[in-house]
Design a protein around this motif. Structure first.
Motif, PDB file in Angstrom:
ATOM      1  N   PHE A   1      -6.677  -2.958  -4.168  1.00 30.31           N
ATOM      2  CA  PHE A   1      -7.619  -1.665  -3.642  1.00 30.31           C
ATOM      3  C   PHE A   1      -9.213  -2.111  -3.838  1.00 30.31           C
ATOM      4  N   THR A   2      -9.924  -1.622  -2.849  1.00 29.63           N
ATOM      5  CA  THR A   2     -11.569  -1.544  -2.986  1.00 29.63           C
ATOM      6  C   THR A   2     -11.887  -0.675  -3.949  1.00 29.63           C
ATOM      7  N   TYR A   3     -13.153  -0.667  -4.416  1.00 30.88           N
ATOM      8  CA  TYR A   3     -13.780   0.218  -5.394  1.00 30.88           C
ATOM      9  C   TYR A   3     -13.920   1.567  -4.797  1.00 30.88           C
ATOM     10  N   ALA A   4     -13.915   1.816  -3.405  1.00 31.88           N
ATOM     11  CA  ALA A   4     -13.850   3.251  -2.867  1.00 31.88           C
ATOM     12  C   ALA A   4     -12.441   3.635  -2.817  1.00 31.88           C
ATOM     13  N   ALA A   5     -11.435   2.984  -2.712  1.00 32.28           N
ATOM     14  CA  ALA A   5     -10.078   3.299  -2.847  1.00 32.28           C
ATOM     15  C   ALA A   5      -9.554   3.626  -4.088  1.00 32.28           C
ATOM     16  N   LEU A   6     -10.032   3.030  -5.031  1.00 30.03           N
ATOM     17  CA  LEU A   6      -9.937   3.151  -6.608  1.00 30.03           C
ATOM     18  C   LEU A   6     -10.500   4.427  -7.185  1.00 30.03           C
ATOM     19  N   GLY A   7     -11.664   4.746  -6.586  1.00 29.43           N
ATOM     20  CA  GLY A   7     -12.291   6.081  -6.634  1.00 29.43           C
ATOM     21  C   GLY A   7     -11.509   7.273  -6.074  1.00 29.43           C
ATOM     22  N   LEU A   8     -10.969   7.232  -4.961  1.00 22.41           N
ATOM     23  CA  LEU A   8     -10.194   8.252  -4.587  1.00 22.41           C
ATOM     24  C   LEU A   8      -8.837   8.463  -5.111  1.00 22.41           C
ATOM     25  N   VAL A   9      -8.208   7.489  -5.834  1.00 24.70           N
ATOM     26  CA  VAL A   9      -7.215   7.555  -6.617  1.00 24.70           C
ATOM     27  C   VAL A   9      -7.343   8.178  -7.734  1.00 24.70           C
ATOM     28  N   PHE A  10      -8.362   7.756  -8.468  1.00 25.46           N
ATOM     29  CA  PHE A  10      -9.058   8.340  -9.488  1.00 25.46           C
ATOM     30  C   PHE A  10      -9.429   9.971  -9.578  1.00 25.46           C
TER      31      PHE A  10
ATOM     32  N   THR B   1      -3.292  11.330   1.515  1.00 21.83           N
ATOM     33  CA  THR B   1      -2.683  11.099   2.791  1.00 21.83           C
ATOM     34  C   THR B   1      -3.755  10.788   3.735  1.00 21.83           C
ATOM     35  N   PHE B   2      -5.175  11.166   3.543  1.00 21.70           N
ATOM     36  CA  PHE B   2      -6.264  11.136   4.633  1.00 21.70           C
ATOM     37  C   PHE B   2      -7.000  10.047   4.375  1.00 21.70           C
ATOM     38  N   TYR B   3      -7.775  10.325   3.440  1.00 19.16           N
ATOM     39  CA  TYR B   3      -9.085   9.712   3.161  1.00 19.16           C
ATOM     40  C   TYR B   3      -8.734   8.162   2.463  1.00 19.16           C
ATOM     41  N   LEU B   4      -7.388   8.075   1.893  1.00 20.01           N
ATOM     42  CA  LEU B   4      -7.326   6.748   1.032  1.00 20.01           C
ATOM     43  C   LEU B   4      -6.833   5.932   2.175  1.00 20.01           C
ATOM     44  N   PRO B   5      -6.050   6.191   3.254  1.00 17.47           N
ATOM     45  CA  PRO B   5      -5.850   5.220   4.350  1.00 17.47           C
ATOM     46  C   PRO B   5      -7.029   4.803   5.104  1.00 17.47           C
TER      47      PRO B   5
ATOM     48  N   PHE C   1       0.849  -1.318   0.054  1.00 18.77           N
ATOM     49  CA  PHE C   1       0.117   0.081  -0.082  1.00 18.77           C
ATOM     50  C   PHE C   1       0.895   1.261   0.021  1.00 18.77           C
ATOM     51  N   TYR C   2       1.983   1.289   0.769  1.00 15.79           N
ATOM     52  CA  TYR C   2       2.690   2.385   1.180  1.00 15.79           C
ATOM     53  C   TYR C   2       3.528   2.587  -0.249  1.00 15.79           C
ATOM     54  N   ALA C   3       4.150   1.376  -0.817  1.00 11.59           N
ATOM     55  CA  ALA C   3       4.856   1.678  -2.021  1.00 11.59           C
ATOM     56  C   ALA C   3       3.910   1.979  -3.506  1.00 11.59           C
ATOM     57  N   THR C   4       2.756   1.625  -3.330  1.00 13.57           N
ATOM     58  CA  THR C   4       1.780   2.245  -4.327  1.00 13.57           C
ATOM     59  C   THR C   4       1.517   3.645  -4.321  1.00 13.57           C
ATOM     60  N   VAL C   5       1.445   4.060  -2.763  1.00 15.94           N
ATOM     61  CA  VAL C   5       1.231   5.410  -2.603  1.00 15.94           C
ATOM     62  C   VAL C   5       2.369   6.346  -3.071  1.00 15.94           C
ATOM     63  N   PHE C   6       3.510   5.657  -2.846  1.00 11.50           N
ATOM     64  CA  PHE C   6       4.795   6.454  -3.035  1.00 11.50           C
ATOM     65  C   PHE C   6       4.695   6.784  -4.643  1.00 11.50           C
ATOM     66  N   CYS C   7       4.679   5.636  -5.201  1.00  9.61           N
ATOM     67  CA  CYS C   7       4.471   5.688  -6.783  1.00  9.61           C
ATOM     68  C   CYS C   7       3.761   6.595  -7.355  1.00  9.61           C
TER      69      CYS C   7
END
Length: 260
Positions: free
Chosen positions: A83-92, A131-135, A30-36
């Motif tokens: 990632f869940t759909y909610a997490a993917l939505g935040l990344v999008f 940094t806040f909602y994704l985790p 997860f953290y590696a993905t956030v970093f990238c």
């Protein structure tokens, strides 16, 4: 030659702070993905702007930039698959903000960044999402009672941490950006930063009532940030903002790790 690895580290550190605050257990992937994600996002903004200005030298940048980009894309592809759909939505959503910040929407207005006063808020919102909602998406128990205040705190923190960059870029930013130093001057921008830090502190002390150990660390971090804002200037050294200011989340995270 800097490719914003330090930005990725700062984003990961602030994400880890959120995980500490909410007692969320997150994997290394997860953290590696956030970093990238942060690495790709900031480099896209940086080099796309150079491309628009016809200053992108392929022979100079591409050999160094291509390998880490490929590695980052592979890590992101693997990480997002879990990632869940909610997490993917935040990344999008964060990706949309990066595109709006960078890509021209018309001939008259280069991008959303060029809208008066919007630049700093686009940055703060993107950091807030990642940094806040994704985790928090991966948390089973979220304190909804204080979620609004915690959201406001994180937004204020990123906003304040951006001020030294705006002060640094006062003479290079286009006037229509209407940044805070352009509108209010350097001195008043610093004063605003101090007021917002006090506001952040007050929420922790009077409303959220942060546990004492976390509160002491948070107060120390805010004090360091306040000092850096007050000492920032238009002619600051090259690494003042991009190292010391962006190192604040790393300091915050490191102190939490030592606390454990």
């Amino acid at each position: 030659m800097r490719f914003n690895f330090h930005v990725g580290l700062a984003v990961v550190a602030l994400t880890r702070v959120t995980a500490f605050n909410f007692n969320v257990s997150l994997s290394f992937l997860f953290y590696a993905t956030v970093f990238c994600i942060a690495f790709l996002g900031y480099n896209f903004i940086k080099f796309f702007s150079l491309y628009l200005e016809n200053r992108f030298n392929k022979s100079k940048f591409f050999p160094f930039l291509f390998p880490p980009i490929i590695i980052a894309l592979i890590v992101i592809f693997i990480g997002l698959s879990s990632f869940t759909y909610a997490a993917l939505g935040l990344v999008f959503l964060a990706g949309i903000l990066v595109l709006l910040y960078s890509i021209p929407l018309s001939k008259k207005r280069k991008n959303f960044r060029a809208l008066r006063g919007l630049k700093i808020h686009l940055v703060a919102l993107a950091w807030l999402i990642i940094t806040f909602y994704l985790p928090l998406v991966f948390s089973e128990t979220v304190d909804l009672d204080n979620l609004i205040f915690l959201t406001l705190q994180r937004y204020v923190f990123v906003l304040v941490a951006t001020l030294p960059f705006e002060i640094r870029d006062l003479n290079s930013d286009e006037f229509q950006l209407s940044t805070l130093p352009q509108k209010f001057g350097v001195r008043n921008t610093k004063l605003l930063g101090v007021i917002l830090i006090i506001f952040h502190f007050s929420i922790s002390f009077f409303i959220i009532k942060t546990p004492l150990d976390f509160f002491i660390i948070e107060s120390f971090v805010l004090l360091v940030l306040m000092i850096l804002i007050l000492k920032s200037g238009e002619n600051q050294s090259e690494y003042y903002s991009s190292f010391w200011v962006e190192g604040i989340p790393v300091l915050w995270c490191s102190l939490y790790i030592l606390l454990r």
